[in-house]
Design a protein around this motif. Structure first.
Motif, mmCIF file in Angstrom:
data_model
loop_
_atom_site.group_PDB
_atom_site.id
_atom_site.type_symbol
_atom_site.label_atom_id
_atom_site.label_comp_id
_atom_site.label_asym_id
_atom_site.label_seq_id
_atom_site.Cartn_x
_atom_site.Cartn_y
_atom_site.Cartn_z
ATOM 1 N N GLU A 66 -7.085 -5.830 -4.296
ATOM 2 C CA GLU A 66 -6.540 -4.587 -3.738
ATOM 3 C C GLU A 66 -7.638 -3.529 -3.630
ATOM 4 O OE1 GLU A 66 -1.931 -4.902 -5.451
ATOM 5 O OE2 GLU A 66 -3.483 -3.850 -6.580
ATOM 6 N N ARG A 67 -8.417 -3.414 -4.682
ATOM 7 C CA ARG A 67 -9.497 -2.413 -4.683
ATOM 8 C C ARG A 67 -10.518 -2.721 -3.595
ATOM 9 N NH1 ARG A 67 -10.438 -2.824 -9.565
ATOM 10 N NH2 ARG A 67 -9.173 -1.062 -10.262
ATOM 11 N N PHE A 68 -10.896 -3.966 -3.455
ATOM 12 C CA PHE A 68 -11.871 -4.358 -2.442
ATOM 13 C C PHE A 68 -11.375 -4.033 -1.042
ATOM 14 C CE2 PHE A 68 -13.727 -7.250 0.612
ATOM 15 C CZ PHE A 68 -15.076 -7.281 0.271
ATOM 16 N N LEU A 69 -10.098 -4.240 -0.799
ATOM 17 C CA LEU A 69 -9.527 -4.046 0.534
ATOM 18 C C LEU A 69 -9.069 -2.611 0.791
ATOM 19 C CD1 LEU A 69 -7.443 -7.343 0.841
ATOM 20 C CD2 LEU A 69 -9.608 -6.803 1.971
ATOM 21 N N GLY A 70 -9.227 -1.737 -0.215
ATOM 22 C CA GLY A 70 -8.827 -0.348 -0.038
ATOM 23 C C GLY A 70 -7.327 -0.149 -0.089
ATOM 24 N N ARG A 71 -6.650 -1.061 -0.751
ATOM 25 C CA ARG A 71 -5.208 -0.951 -0.907
ATOM 26 C C ARG A 71 -4.873 -0.135 -2.160
ATOM 27 N NH1 ARG A 71 -2.300 -2.059 3.157
ATOM 28 N NH2 ARG A 71 -0.575 -2.580 1.748
ATOM 29 N N THR A 72 -3.621 0.253 -2.307
ATOM 30 C CA THR A 72 -3.177 0.889 -3.537
ATOM 31 C C THR A 72 -3.333 -0.108 -4.673
ATOM 32 O OG1 THR A 72 -1.567 2.273 -2.387
ATOM 33 C CG2 THR A 72 -1.218 1.945 -4.738
ATOM 34 N N VAL A 73 -4.037 0.306 -5.721
ATOM 35 C CA VAL A 73 -4.323 -0.614 -6.828
ATOM 36 C C VAL A 73 -3.226 -0.506 -7.883
ATOM 37 C CG1 VAL A 73 -6.017 -1.327 -8.559
ATOM 38 C CG2 VAL A 73 -6.795 -0.359 -6.373
ATOM 39 N N ASP A 74 -2.209 -1.338 -7.724
ATOM 40 C CA ASP A 74 -1.117 -1.340 -8.697
ATOM 41 C C ASP A 74 -0.895 -2.720 -9.310
ATOM 42 O OD1 ASP A 74 0.031 -2.751 -6.621
ATOM 43 O OD2 ASP A 74 1.520 -1.223 -6.119
ATOM 44 N N GLY A 75 -1.654 -3.713 -8.866
ATOM 45 C CA GLY A 75 -1.523 -5.044 -9.432
ATOM 46 C C GLY A 75 -0.245 -5.754 -9.068
ATOM 47 N N LYS A 76 0.435 -5.274 -8.017
ATOM 48 C CA LYS A 76 1.687 -5.890 -7.603
ATOM 49 C C LYS A 76 1.608 -6.270 -6.121
ATOM 50 C CE LYS A 76 4.378 -3.116 -10.896
ATOM 51 N NZ LYS A 76 5.462 -2.106 -11.040
ATOM 52 N N GLN A 77 1.928 -7.479 -5.818
ATOM 53 C CA GLN A 77 1.886 -7.952 -4.445
ATOM 54 C C GLN A 77 2.945 -7.258 -3.587
ATOM 55 O OE1 GLN A 77 -0.124 -9.444 -2.525
ATOM 56 N NE2 GLN A 77 0.510 -11.468 -1.838
ATOM 57 N N SER A 78 2.540 -6.801 -2.419
ATOM 58 C CA SER A 78 3.466 -6.220 -1.451
ATOM 59 C C SER A 78 3.255 -6.922 -0.121
ATOM 60 C CB SER A 78 3.216 -4.716 -1.295
ATOM 61 O OG SER A 78 1.952 -4.493 -0.684
ATOM 62 N N SER A 79 4.140 -6.693 0.830
ATOM 63 C CA SER A 79 3.970 -7.315 2.142
ATOM 64 C C SER A 79 2.690 -6.826 2.800
ATOM 65 C CB SER A 79 5.179 -7.021 3.030
ATOM 66 O OG SER A 79 5.345 -5.621 3.213
ATOM 67 N N GLY A 80 2.338 -5.541 2.586
ATOM 68 C CA GLY A 80 1.099 -4.997 3.133
ATOM 69 C C GLY A 80 -0.125 -5.614 2.496
ATOM 70 N N ASP A 81 -0.054 -5.800 1.157
ATOM 71 C CA ASP A 81 -1.157 -6.464 0.458
ATOM 72 C C ASP A 81 -1.354 -7.868 1.005
ATOM 73 O OD1 ASP A 81 -1.583 -4.293 -1.216
ATOM 74 O OD2 ASP A 81 -0.357 -5.113 -2.850
ATOM 75 N N CYS A 82 -0.250 -8.589 1.114
ATOM 76 C CA CYS A 82 -0.332 -9.979 1.562
ATOM 77 C C CYS A 82 -0.931 -10.066 2.964
ATOM 78 C CB CYS A 82 1.045 -10.623 1.542
ATOM 79 S SG CYS A 82 0.983 -12.387 1.880
ATOM 80 N N SER A 83 -0.516 -9.168 3.840
ATOM 81 C CA SER A 83 -1.030 -9.175 5.202
ATOM 82 C C SER A 83 -2.531 -8.918 5.231
ATOM 83 C CB SER A 83 -0.295 -8.120 6.028
ATOM 84 O OG SER A 83 -0.796 -8.078 7.353
ATOM 85 N N ALA A 84 -2.988 -7.962 4.409
ATOM 86 C CA ALA A 84 -4.415 -7.630 4.362
ATOM 87 C C ALA A 84 -5.232 -8.771 3.771
ATOM 88 C CB ALA A 84 -4.625 -6.354 3.549
ATOM 89 N N ILE A 85 -4.709 -9.370 2.713
ATOM 90 C CA ILE A 85 -5.410 -10.485 2.073
ATOM 91 C C ILE A 85 -5.474 -11.677 3.022
ATOM 92 C CG2 ILE A 85 -5.376 -12.139 0.167
ATOM 93 C CD1 ILE A 85 -3.886 -9.946 -1.465
ATOM 94 N N ARG A 86 -4.363 -11.926 3.674
ATOM 95 C CA ARG A 86 -4.297 -13.062 4.592
ATOM 96 C C ARG A 86 -5.268 -12.887 5.758
ATOM 97 N NH1 ARG A 86 1.248 -15.361 7.394
ATOM 98 N NH2 ARG A 86 0.473 -17.459 7.821
ATOM 99 N N SER A 87 -5.380 -11.668 6.262
ATOM 100 C CA SER A 87 -6.314 -11.390 7.347
ATOM 101 C C SER A 87 -7.749 -11.682 6.904
ATOM 102 C CB SER A 87 -6.178 -9.932 7.791
ATOM 103 O OG SER A 87 -7.107 -9.625 8.804
ATOM 104 N N PHE A 88 -8.094 -11.273 5.682
ATOM 105 C CA PHE A 88 -9.422 -11.537 5.120
ATOM 106 C C PHE A 88 -9.651 -13.037 4.991
ATOM 107 C CE2 PHE A 88 -12.258 -12.349 1.566
ATOM 108 C CZ PHE A 88 -13.319 -11.481 1.806
#
Length: 231
Positions: free
Chosen positions: A47-69
């Motif tokens: 999350e930190r690497f991708l500039g996402r909110t760092v809460d340690g919890k998977q969200s649909s936005g997190d998943c989309s960003a990780i998947r794109s990477f």
């Protein structure tokens, strides 16, 4: 090809498998899969690497960003899971960035050889230097995977072929500069962070392979050191 091709074929031997297999074995499309809702063990770091909110919890936005990477760099399965492979790639990127313009800070690549191409396997970086002067780089590279490691030590470029094609697999290896049997610098159409790595060659982007072609010649030194993560 004439005599030079025959001499090269003898020198390459079984090593000629190196670069062709690098491309053929890793160029498959990323696996199609659904986005996962599972929190990964490296969730906060990713999350930190991708500039996402760092809460340690998977969200649909997190998943989309990780998947794109993952898709961009050929990490499979590309389901948006913050696992060790994905974080390993990101961590390597961070460590590469931290090097800045002083890749030989540790002094491990010889500075008494004149022009030399250096390859740091640990950081997956390469650069060209003249003595202590940095000529080009550092640039990210993709070296040999486990059991196909790029061999370490001091070597010399002995054969160059700008339009090299494997005579065994009919696979193009543009801007090939061979320095150790079948191991060579050459360009590939893959991300430099595509795991698990090549079959021994030092893969480069087309831009960097072209630059190396213009900077190096037969007889120039190459120094490979360190150890690639996971090998």
């Amino acid at each position: 090809m004439g005599d030079i091709r025959r001499r090269g074929a003898v020198a390459l031997g079984v090593g000629a498998l190196v670069a062709p297999l690098t491309i053929a074995a890793t160029a498959t499309p990323a696996q199609a899969a659904s986005c996962t809702a599972t929190t990964g063990p490296y969730q906060k770091q990713v999350e930190r690497f991708l500039g996402r909110t760092v809460d340690g919890k998977q969200s649909s936005g997190d998943c989309s960003a990780i998947r794109s990477f993952q898709t961009k760099h050929g990490i499979t399965p590309n389901i948006g899971y913050a696992g060790p492979v994905t974080w390993g790639v990101m961590d390597l990127m961070n460590r590469q960035k931290a090097v800045g313009k002083n890749p030989n800070k540790d002094g491990k690549c010889p500075t008494n050889k004149g022009r030399i191409a250096c390859v740091n396997l640990t950081l997956q970086l390469s650069w060209v230097q003249d003595g202590k002067k940095l000529v080009h780089g550092p640039v990210p590279v993709r070296t040999g995977r486990d059991k196909y490691e790029t061999r370490t030590g001091l070597k010399k470029i002995y054969w160059r072929d700008i339009d090299h094609v494997s005579n065994l697999y009919d696979v193009p290896m543009p801007y090939s500069q061979f320095f150790d049997g079948g191991q060579a610098f050459h360009s590939v159409g893959l991300s430099m962070w595509n795991p698990p790595g090549s079959h021994g060659c030092v893969n480069m982007t087309t831009k960097d392979a072209k630059k190396y072609w213009s900077l190096l010649k037969n007889g120039d030194d190459v120094f490979v050191y360190g150890r690639k993560p996971g090998t």
